[in-house]
Structures are given as structure tokens and as C-alpha cells.
Design a protein around this motif. Sequence first.
Motif, PDB file in Angstrom:
ATOM      1  N   ASN A   1      44.224  34.697  38.212  1.00 57.33           N
ATOM      2  CA  ASN A   1      43.246  34.193  37.241  1.00 57.33           C
ATOM      3  C   ASN A   1      42.841  32.762  37.604  1.00 57.33           C
ATOM      4  O   ASN A   1      43.250  31.803  36.957  1.00 57.33           O
ATOM      5  N   ILE A   2      42.048  32.622  38.681  1.00 55.90           N
ATOM      6  CA  ILE A   2      41.629  31.288  39.124  1.00 55.90           C
ATOM      7  C   ILE A   2      40.111  31.199  39.172  1.00 55.90           C
ATOM      8  O   ILE A   2      39.405  32.197  39.049  1.00 55.90           O
ATOM      9  N   CYS A   3      39.615  29.971  39.378  1.00 54.83           N
ATOM     10  CA  CYS A   3      38.172  29.705  39.426  1.00 54.83           C
ATOM     11  C   CYS A   3      37.604  30.270  40.723  1.00 54.83           C
ATOM     12  O   CYS A   3      38.032  29.885  41.800  1.00 54.83           O
ATOM     13  N   ASN A   4      36.677  31.210  40.609  1.00 53.96           N
ATOM     14  CA  ASN A   4      36.100  31.829  41.803  1.00 53.96           C
ATOM     15  C   ASN A   4      34.671  32.236  41.512  1.00 53.96           C
ATOM     16  O   ASN A   4      34.375  33.397  41.260  1.00 53.96           O
ATOM     17  N   SER A   5      33.785  31.254  41.505  1.00 46.45           N
ATOM     18  CA  SER A   5      32.414  31.500  41.061  1.00 46.45           C
ATOM     19  C   SER A   5      31.637  32.433  41.981  1.00 46.45           C
ATOM     20  O   SER A   5      30.778  33.178  41.541  1.00 46.45           O
TER      21      SER A   5
ATOM     22  N   ILE B   1      36.784  38.734  39.418  1.00 55.35           N
ATOM     23  CA  ILE B   1      36.900  38.655  37.959  1.00 55.35           C
ATOM     24  C   ILE B   1      36.875  40.060  37.366  1.00 55.35           C
ATOM     25  O   ILE B   1      37.661  40.401  36.489  1.00 55.35           O
TER      26      ILE B   1
ATOM     27  N   ASN C   1      34.491  23.390  34.323  1.00 51.63           N
ATOM     28  CA  ASN C   1      34.709  24.776  34.767  1.00 51.63           C
ATOM     29  C   ASN C   1      33.498  25.675  34.491  1.00 51.63           C
ATOM     30  O   ASN C   1      33.614  26.903  34.467  1.00 51.63           O
TER      31      ASN C   1
ATOM     32  N   CYS D   1      32.833  28.717  36.746  1.00 52.44           N
ATOM     33  CA  CYS D   1      34.016  29.507  37.141  1.00 52.44           C
ATOM     34  C   CYS D   1      34.048  30.956  36.662  1.00 52.44           C
ATOM     35  O   CYS D   1      34.913  31.724  37.077  1.00 52.44           O
TER      36      CYS D   1
ATOM     37  N   CYS E   1      35.116  32.318  33.794  1.00 55.24           N
ATOM     38  CA  CYS E   1      36.471  32.593  33.277  1.00 55.24           C
ATOM     39  C   CYS E   1      36.448  33.635  32.166  1.00 55.24           C
ATOM     40  O   CYS E   1      35.470  33.741  31.430  1.00 55.24           O
TER      41      CYS E   1
ATOM     42  N   CYS F   1      42.030  29.258  35.486  1.00 58.94           N
ATOM     43  CA  CYS F   1      40.578  29.345  35.673  1.00 58.94           C
ATOM     44  C   CYS F   1      39.867  28.261  34.862  1.00 58.94           C
ATOM     45  O   CYS F   1      38.959  27.594  35.354  1.00 58.94           O
TER      46      CYS F   1
ATOM     47  N   GLN G   1      41.564  26.469  42.237  1.00 54.63           N
ATOM     48  CA  GLN G   1      40.974  27.341  43.257  1.00 54.63           C
ATOM     49  C   GLN G   1      42.001  27.913  44.228  1.00 54.63           C
ATOM     50  O   GLN G   1      41.664  28.727  45.079  1.00 54.63           O
TER      51      GLN G   1
ATOM     52  N   CYS H   1      42.712  21.928  41.438  1.00 50.78           N
ATOM     53  CA  CYS H   1      42.158  22.147  40.092  1.00 50.78           C
ATOM     54  C   CYS H   1      41.133  21.055  39.797  1.00 50.78           C
ATOM     55  O   CYS H   1      41.485  19.880  39.622  1.00 50.78           O
TER      56      CYS H   1
END
Length: 605
Positions: free
Chosen positions: A145-149, A155, A435, A438, A440, A460, A465, A480
Motif C-alpha cells: 500500500n504505497i504511493c504509485n501514481s 492499486i 499525496n 498517489c 490512495c 500511501c 514510494q 516518503c
Amino acid sequence: DMECGLGPCAPKWMQIFASKQAFLVTFCITWVLQGMYYTYFVSVITTLEKLFQIQSKTTGIIMSATEIGQIGSSLLLTYYGGQGHRPKWIAWGMVLFAVSSFTCSLPHFLFGKQLIRDNDVLFGGVASVVRSPYGGNTSEPIPPNICNSSHTAVIHNMTTSSALATRDASRITPVVLAIFFTSLLGVGMGQTAVYTLGIPYIDDNVASRESPLYFAITIGVRILGPALGFILGSLCTRLYADLSVDPKITPTDPRWVGAWWLGLVMVSALLFLASLAMFSFPKRLSTCRPTPRSLRRGKKNPSLRDFPKAVKRLLKNDILMFRTASSVLHILPIAGLYTFLPKYLESQFRLAAHAANMISGVGGILVMGLGIIISGVFILRVKPNARFVAAWIAFTAVVYAIGMGILMLIGCPMKDFAGLHTTPSGLTTFELDCNATCNCDRNKFSPICGRDKSTYFSACHAGCQNITLVDGKIVSYSECVCMQSSSANMSQIGKEPSGNATIGYCDLECDNFIWYIILFSIFVFIHSTSEVGSMLLILRCVDPRDKAMALGLIQFAIGLFGNVPCPIVYGAVVDSACLVWEMASGERGACRLYDADVFRRFYHG
């Protein structure tokens, strides 16, 4: 009538145990084990809610099943059992309790491994094997569960995995609730016999002047049961639910699931062994006080025709009726308070489950036992009159009420939550500009603690990341974005990158916990000194033949008007303080985060 033994087996050496001291020891062991069961169940409530996706108000309904069992059996059981072979009635109650206790642990053996794996998925841990929505297994790991645009598929995969996990939990939950409710119903019926028949049996077999001391010992030792229940809960929740695996995480990790079932199996086995000793006691002991001639009846066995007369006799007793009303109003707040005390300590002061259970046992229950024993010795020595005892009960209630008002002001604010905002309509949201790109999942609460000492909704939401894996489990996050933007002074952090974070909440920088426990213990101690006097008032204000039934009537009233509605009301109150719900198949599951201020005010108010 006075021979000690199991059925036809009654050797001479066993007759030495046909004494009030031997019965007291057996009775106390039984009461301790029964007391352990209830608080042990309370101590694993947070684990059960998390594992089976149960709301607190539902937990309250389940907990009230014990009282429904008591209500259903107390009056008739005390009427027949009170005039029959009391130790045998008590022993059968113990057997029913032991069987029900074991039945309560069945959900672990039926669904345990599957739900533990699902819990890992929900909290964003990386699992090597995931069930496919089309059946069978896939070896594809769950994306963290991380930021991955740029990778919206990640997601989507993660949300699909979480949906599968919550669907499993929501399908299993009704079965689990039915098992718990039925088991606790049996527990309630089983424990009624011990209290309502055991106390009059002791009172009839000891000298009148010795009664206060014996009651102080029995009630004081009984308090040891709930304390040991919390301590056993603390020890069991330190062990991982699946004893066959090494979880690679610690008990403070949000993904941790304690061995909630272990204590239930232990209590069941010990209680079954204790029931064998209880079966051996005779109908009456050699020290039994003779019944006054005026109260001796021609009939040997009680009949159902006389039951309404006995109830009418009790209902016409003014002192007993006022004492019953007082008991109900005393138990209402206290039952609810203790049902959710570990949950409150976990939420308000961010304690791990095992630490909250240990403090509930020592700071609350053991202090109560001390107050009961001291008050019993005081009554034995000073011999106060009934009016003084009644006035003291009223005084302790007033002190306790004032105490709850004071404790309402002592807690810890949620200042360390990053991006926590309350909208004009009263809704609470977690919004951070850093964020925004991101994508989320707003419903996925997996708290992390940044090096900036702020707690973030999830990795996230903190814009993290990167992850660090050890044996397939996430241990930390890095890069982060939100932490880097908030760390103005890089020199304080040293050479390590500022965007690092660990799983779980940050430690609270709040010293109020010590003051809370000290004051809580003082108020509990004062209130507990009324217990022995309360018991004596009940037993001395009724006809000797109605002792067991008077206790049964009070148990009936306490159950119906106090213990049944109380956990349900408190559960609803606890739920009303929830900020973040876990969603299971579109419905609310367990609460993941509470509003500390609202929880504190409602809980004590």
C-alpha cells in the motif's frame, strides 16, 4: 448426606475432605476459573473484532448472552438446587461451563488459518500466495500500500485482494457469532449455580460470626479470577494465533493477531478437573448449622406449586427490593466500563493489547480484591450495624460517580496525526496536499510512524514510494514525500534519509497515563469496600430458607436490567466514537481508529 465421595466410591481417607475448609478451597478455585473466563474473553475482544470484522455493539450483544443464560436459569435453579444436593448442582454447572468454554474456541480450529492470512492482506503486508477470485491460488504477491501514481493497476490489484479478504471475513462472521452466542449462553447458565448455591452452602456450614470472614475470602479470591483472566489474556495475546508459524512481526505491529483461543481451552480443561472435586462433596457438612424448628417443613422435595409463594415472599421484602435496585444501578456502569477497559486503554494511550490487559488486571481488578478483603476484616472486627453498612454503600457510589467525572478530563490528544481535519458537518478526514497524485485507498487504514514523529493514515497517504522486506513481510517504508516536505531541520535527523517510516503508531508524548491509572485505582478501591456489606445485607434480610433464592433474584434483576443492556449500550457508545471503519463487502466491519476525545467523554460520562 454427610459422606464424601464420587458415587459409590467413598473410601475412608476421603472423609477428611468433608470439611468447610476443603469446600472453601474447591469453591474458590472454581470461582477463580470462572472469573478468569469472563475477563479473558474481554481481553481478546479487540483481537476478535479485528479478525472476524465485528463491531463493538455486536460484541456487546454477544457478551450479554452470558446474562441471558443467567436470567433463564437463576430463579428455578436456585429454587430446586437450593433445597437439593447443592454441591452436585454446582458441579453440573461447572461441567456445562467447561464444555461451553471449549466450544467458544472452535472458530480458531475451523477458520483460523484462513482469517489470519486475510488479516495480513488487509493490513498491506506482502503475502507469497493469494487466492484468486476465480478459485485456486496464484503465486503473485500482493502489491504493498504505497504511493504509485503511474501504476493504477497496482492499486486495483491491492483493492481486489483486500475485497477478497473482507468478503471471506463477512461470510464467516455470522457462523462465528452464532458459536460465540450459544457458548456464552451455556457459560451464563453454568456460572449461576456456583454463585447462587455456593455462597448459601458456605453460610449454612460455618458459624454465623465467621460468615463475614468467609465471604471476604471468597469474594476477595474471586476478584483474583478476573485479574488472572486479564494477565492470561496478556500472555496469550503475546503469542501468535497460529502457534505453528513464525510471524516475523512483533505484538506491537498492527498486523499482529494474538492466540485468543488458547486461554479458553486452558480454562475449560482446569474447570473440568475442578468439577470432579465438587461432585465429591456431601449434601451437608458436619459443621452445618441446625435449621430452626419453625422453618422445618414436612415436605422433603420442593414443588413447583410452592415456587410462586417463595417469589411473593421475596418481592414483599422491602429491604431486599431496595438492595436489588441499588445492585442494578451499581452494576450498570461498572459492567460496561470493564467490558471495554482494555480497548479504551489501547485506543486512548496507544498500548499494545498485552500491556492493556496486564494493566486492566493489576490496576483495576487486584485493587478491587484488596478493598473487598480489607472491608471484610473491618466488618468482622468492628461489627457495624446494618444502617452504617447501607450508608457506606451509598457513600462509595457517590465517590465513584465523582471519580468518573474527573477521569473524563484525563487523556491524550491526537495531535500527532498528520492531515487530520474535521469538516463543518462534523466528518473527520485525512487530507495532505503532498499525496494528491498517489491514488490512495481512503478506506485502507494501515498506520505508519514517520521520522518526523507524525502518525500517517497509511504509507500511501504519507507518499512513501519504497519498501524494505524481511522474509516476505514489510518492516519499513522509505522515500516518503510528505515527511521530506515536513522535515525542515535535516540536521536533527542526521545522515539517514528523512522520508523513512515504520509500521504502527508513533509513541505518545503524553504523561497522563500514569495519573489516569493512579486515580482509577483509587476510585475502584473505595467502591469495592461496599461488596461484603452488600452481600451480608442480602443474606440477613431474608428467611434462612430463601437465601439461595434471594441471591438468584438479585442475579436475575442484575442480568435483566444491568448486564444485558449494559454491554450493548456501551458497545454502541464506543462505536459512536469511531473515525475509521473497516469495510467488509460494503458493510461496516471493525473500527480501526477512534476519536480519543469523544471516546473519553462518552466512556466515562
